[in-house]
Design a protein around this motif. Structure first.
Motif, PDB file in Angstrom:
ATOM      1  N   GLN A  71      28.768  47.756  38.864  1.00  0.00           N
ATOM      2  CA  GLN A  71      26.989  46.768  39.043  1.00  0.00           C
ATOM      3  C   GLN A  71      26.659  46.159  38.200  1.00  0.00           C
ATOM      4  N   SER A  72      27.395  45.415  36.801  1.00  0.00           N
ATOM      5  CA  SER A  72      27.931  44.416  36.894  1.00  0.00           C
ATOM      6  C   SER A  72      28.035  43.140  37.595  1.00  0.00           C
ATOM      7  N   ALA A  73      29.278  43.971  38.325  1.00  0.00           N
ATOM      8  CA  ALA A  73      29.228  42.435  39.811  1.00  0.00           C
ATOM      9  C   ALA A  73      28.433  42.457  40.508  1.00  0.00           C
ATOM     10  N   ILE A  74      28.162  43.362  41.268  1.00  0.00           N
ATOM     11  CA  ILE A  74      26.986  43.302  42.097  1.00  0.00           C
ATOM     12  C   ILE A  74      25.875  42.277  41.668  1.00  0.00           C
ATOM     13  N   ASP A  75      25.069  42.568  40.234  1.00  0.00           N
ATOM     14  CA  ASP A  75      24.047  42.166  40.010  1.00  0.00           C
ATOM     15  C   ASP A  75      24.699  40.548  39.354  1.00  0.00           C
ATOM     16  N   ILE A  76      25.137  40.684  39.239  1.00  0.00           N
ATOM     17  CA  ILE A  76      25.955  39.098  38.864  1.00  0.00           C
ATOM     18  C   ILE A  76      26.329  38.166  40.437  1.00  0.00           C
ATOM     19  N   LEU A  77      26.288  38.862  41.946  1.00  0.00           N
ATOM     20  CA  LEU A  77      26.796  38.161  42.834  1.00  0.00           C
ATOM     21  C   LEU A  77      25.874  37.969  43.181  1.00  0.00           C
ATOM     22  N   ILE A 112      36.846  47.314  50.213  1.00  0.00           N
ATOM     23  CA  ILE A 112      36.989  48.461  49.000  1.00  0.00           C
ATOM     24  C   ILE A 112      36.488  46.664  47.971  1.00  0.00           C
ATOM     25  N   LEU A 113      35.578  46.604  47.085  1.00  0.00           N
ATOM     26  CA  LEU A 113      36.267  44.772  46.470  1.00  0.00           C
ATOM     27  C   LEU A 113      36.244  46.319  44.798  1.00  0.00           C
ATOM     28  N   ASP A 114      37.301  45.726  44.421  1.00  0.00           N
ATOM     29  CA  ASP A 114      37.624  46.177  43.310  1.00  0.00           C
ATOM     30  C   ASP A 114      37.383  45.735  41.803  1.00  0.00           C
ATOM     31  N   VAL A 115      36.908  46.253  40.773  1.00  0.00           N
ATOM     32  CA  VAL A 115      36.439  44.400  40.165  1.00  0.00           C
ATOM     33  C   VAL A 115      37.193  44.702  38.575  1.00  0.00           C
ATOM     34  N   ARG A 116      37.955  46.117  38.695  1.00  0.00           N
ATOM     35  CA  ARG A 116      39.279  46.222  37.612  1.00  0.00           C
ATOM     36  C   ARG A 116      39.693  45.322  36.838  1.00  0.00           C
ATOM     37  N   GLU A 117      40.360  45.111  36.233  1.00  0.00           N
ATOM     38  CA  GLU A 117      41.622  44.635  35.497  1.00  0.00           C
ATOM     39  C   GLU A 117      43.125  45.215  36.146  1.00  0.00           C
ATOM     40  N   ASP A 118      44.193  43.725  36.235  1.00  0.00           N
ATOM     41  CA  ASP A 118      45.225  44.550  37.477  1.00  0.00           C
ATOM     42  C   ASP A 118      45.521  45.700  36.815  1.00  0.00           C
ATOM     43  N   TYR A 119      46.296  45.783  35.385  1.00  0.00           N
ATOM     44  CA  TYR A 119      46.952  46.451  35.538  1.00  0.00           C
ATOM     45  C   TYR A 119      46.082  48.305  35.061  1.00  0.00           C
ATOM     46  N   GLU A 120      45.179  48.109  35.304  1.00  0.00           N
ATOM     47  CA  GLU A 120      44.086  49.661  35.970  1.00  0.00           C
ATOM     48  C   GLU A 120      44.687  49.924  37.059  1.00  0.00           C
ATOM     49  N   TYR A 121      44.664  48.512  38.157  1.00  0.00           N
ATOM     50  CA  TYR A 121      44.611  48.358  39.554  1.00  0.00           C
ATOM     51  C   TYR A 121      46.312  49.383  39.820  1.00  0.00           C
ATOM     52  N   ASP A 122      46.983  47.942  38.486  1.00  0.00           N
ATOM     53  CA  ASP A 122      48.130  48.921  39.238  1.00  0.00           C
ATOM     54  C   ASP A 122      48.487  50.656  38.954  1.00  0.00           C
ATOM     55  N   ILE A 123      47.041  51.282  37.459  1.00  0.00           N
ATOM     56  CA  ILE A 123      47.702  52.438  37.503  1.00  0.00           C
ATOM     57  C   ILE A 123      46.834  54.016  38.244  1.00  0.00           C
ATOM     58  N   ALA A 124      45.938  53.267  39.160  1.00  0.00           N
ATOM     59  CA  ALA A 124      45.387  53.807  40.334  1.00  0.00           C
ATOM     60  C   ALA A 124      44.421  53.086  41.201  1.00  0.00           C
ATOM     61  N   ASN A 125      44.361  53.065  42.469  1.00  0.00           N
ATOM     62  CA  ASN A 125      43.948  52.286  43.432  1.00  0.00           C
ATOM     63  C   ASN A 125      43.851  53.403  44.659  1.00  0.00           C
ATOM     64  N   PRO A 141      39.170  40.609  39.327  1.00  0.00           N
ATOM     65  CA  PRO A 141      38.375  41.157  38.158  1.00  0.00           C
ATOM     66  C   PRO A 141      37.404  41.044  38.100  1.00  0.00           C
ATOM     67  N   LEU A 142      36.517  41.903  37.220  1.00  0.00           N
ATOM     68  CA  LEU A 142      34.962  41.277  37.274  1.00  0.00           C
ATOM     69  C   LEU A 142      34.281  39.902  36.813  1.00  0.00           C
ATOM     70  N   ASN A 143      35.305  39.341  35.363  1.00  0.00           N
ATOM     71  CA  ASN A 143      35.156  37.872  35.202  1.00  0.00           C
ATOM     72  C   ASN A 143      35.608  36.637  36.493  1.00  0.00           C
ATOM     73  N   GLN A 144      36.741  37.507  37.431  1.00  0.00           N
ATOM     74  CA  GLN A 144      36.686  36.457  37.758  1.00  0.00           C
ATOM     75  C   GLN A 144      35.928  36.331  39.641  1.00  0.00           C
ATOM     76  N   VAL A 145      34.968  37.817  39.759  1.00  0.00           N
ATOM     77  CA  VAL A 145      34.151  37.013  41.057  1.00  0.00           C
ATOM     78  C   VAL A 145      33.235  36.090  41.340  1.00  0.00           C
ATOM     79  N   VAL A 146      32.695  35.263  40.528  1.00  0.00           N
ATOM     80  CA  VAL A 146      31.556  34.364  40.368  1.00  0.00           C
ATOM     81  C   VAL A 146      32.958  32.964  41.205  1.00  0.00           C
ATOM     82  N   GLU A 147      33.558  32.923  40.643  1.00  0.00           N
ATOM     83  CA  GLU A 147      35.047  31.543  41.353  1.00  0.00           C
ATOM     84  C   GLU A 147      36.027  32.107  42.298  1.00  0.00           C
TER      85      GLU A 147
END
Lengths: 374, 80
Positions: free
Chosen positions: A339-345, A291-304, A311-317
């Motif tokens: 969905q955006s992450a999938i489009d980019i990848l 499972i790839l979770d593309v949310r931000e760190d703080y969101e992941y800390d709340i629930a995962n 995170p989405l803005n790092q998926v390419v690099e």
């Protein structure tokens, strides 16, 4: 007839030019249904009640949660977990016992919309999703009820008065819904807490004008407001001949299935694969799923749910960290960013990605209610 | 001719700002401007329900643009 107490309570608006006792009596004899007791619902409900509208309906199936409170000023911290419509009703009755509050603890659907809306003179739309917006618009059109429209996104809002004396409606402004992942909700796109206070108050102002007959309602116009530069634009809209509901050759003659309508039959990427949280859970019980979770760190800390966090803005690099040799389920909060992450990848050559429908919110709702919602 | 384009909602994300100017041939229609924008910003091709206003009026795709026109991009907004 207004009582002595009412004459005192409403004195400051009764003495207004053009408003008078007559305006106050019109409010008292009117009924308004507010769809959604959320960010927009809150100021609408508070001001309609304070202003002395005779009967107010609240329809909302949801419960108060902690992440509502920065904008839904109708509720307080003690009411977390309570049905919104019940909590709202209690607060409003405290504010003004003269007002008759009617509670509907249910979602508005094609099955109950005509009956529910039919009980009221005027409708205020404070819903938070496009299927409901089209549903409410169409139902108001069929029932010849004026609809006070408001919608918000981040720092911006839209306001209009639809179906006022045969005027334009929502389908004249947006004839067709966009692909589902193109219009983020407040929970996905974010919203400034005070924004629904501004836009909802503008809606309520229109509602009071329509009921009392003062001023000029925002019919045939769409107001756009941007809180960042405090700009407003009022655009002229017209009834369109091509409107499928109210045009010269209508094709929508009764309420339809709005979820399907907004899910978009001609979605551009038909190739996109999706999985529901229930199916994913089932799959996970049989084998290990990446499972790839593309949310931000703080969101992941709340629930995962134990996914790999990029995170989405790092998926390419960081794409070399994502497996290409087996199926990868991509998730976020509600399904938009994944969905955006999938489009980019996919542009980077990935062909093994599956979107988790509804994201962690759906997981929390259907699989694991102990997760924190935010 | 140069046309000023002002974006609202998610359209701001697509043009990465509130305002952009695009150059179009004379007598371009709104429909052609929509196509041009989609070439420059491919995400617009996905936002099928984007509506256009010119100056203060909602317009259809056959509206012919004038050099001083300001084009406003209005996407649907769902939040409440």
């Amino acid at each position: 007839m207004l009582s002595k107490e009412e004459l005192i309570r409403y004195n400051r608006q009764i003495i207004l030019p053009d408003f008078g006792i007559e305006g106050q009596e019109k409010l008292k004899n009117s009924s308004v249904l507010v769809i959604g007791a959320g960010g927009l619902g809150a100021p609408n409900l508070l001001y309609l009640t304070a202003a002395g509208v005779g009967r107010i309906g609240i329809i909302d199936f949801d419960e108060v949660n902690l992440s509502n409170l920065h904008r839904q000023v109708l509720f307080d911290s003690n009411e977390i977990g309570e049905q919104k419509a019940n909590a709202a009703s209690r607060r409003l009755t405290q504010l003004n016992t003269e007002v008759d509050i009617e509670v509907f603890n249910e979602p508005i659907t094609s099955a109950n919309a005509l009956e529910t809306i039919g009980k009221f003179d005027l409708v205020v739309d404070g819903s938070d999703n496009l299927p409901t917006r089209y549903l409410v618009n169409d139902a108001c059109y069929f029932l010849k009820k004026t609809l006070i429209y408001g919608a918000i996104f981040r720092f911006e809002g839209q306001v209009s008065v639809f179906n006022y004396r045969g005027g334009p409606n929502y389908r004249d402004v947006f004839p067709t819904p966009p692909p589902p992942d193109m219009v983020p909700s407040c929970s996905e796109g974010g919203v400034l807490g005070v924004l629904p206070g501004i836009i909802g108050s503008m809606q309520c102002n229109e509602a009071i004008k329509v009921i009392t007959g003062i001023g000029t309602p925002l019919s045939g116009k769409l107001l756009l407001f941007d809180a960042l530069d405090m700009s407003t634009r009022t655009l002229n809209i017209k009834s369109s001949e091509d409107n499928p509901l109210s045009g010269s050759n209508p094709t929508v003659k009764e309420l339809i299935d709005y979820e399907t309508f907004c899910a978009g039959v001609d979605k551009p990427d038909l190739a996109t694969k999706e999985i529901s949280v229930v199916d994913l859970k089932e799959l996970m019980s049989k084998k290990t799923i990446h499972i790839l979770d593309v949310r931000e760190d703080y969101e992941y800390d709340i629930a995962n749910i134990g996914g790999q966090l990029i995170p989405l803005n790092q998926v390419v690099e960081r794409q070399s960290e994502i497996p290409r040799d087996r199926e990868v389920v991509v998730m976020c909060k509600a399904g938009g960013r994944s969905q955006s992450a999938i489009d980019i990848l996919e542009n980077e050559g990935f062909d093994n990605l599956i979107n988790l429908k509804g994201g962690i919110l759906a997981w929390q709702k259907e699989i694991d209610s102990t997760l924190e919602v935010y | 001719m140069e046309i000023e384009v002002v974006a609202f909602g998610i359209a701001k994300d697509i043009i990465k700002g509130k305002q952009v100017s695009i150059s179009l041939s004379d007598n371009f229609t709104v429909g052609e401007a929509r196509k041009k924008l989609s070439e420059q910003y491919p995400d617009f091709s996905k936002l099928t329900s984007l509506r256009f206003a010119v100056n203060a009026d909602y317009v259809q795709d056959d509206y012919v643009l004038n050099p001083k026109d300001e084009v406003v991009l209005i996407p649907p907004v769902s939040g409440g």
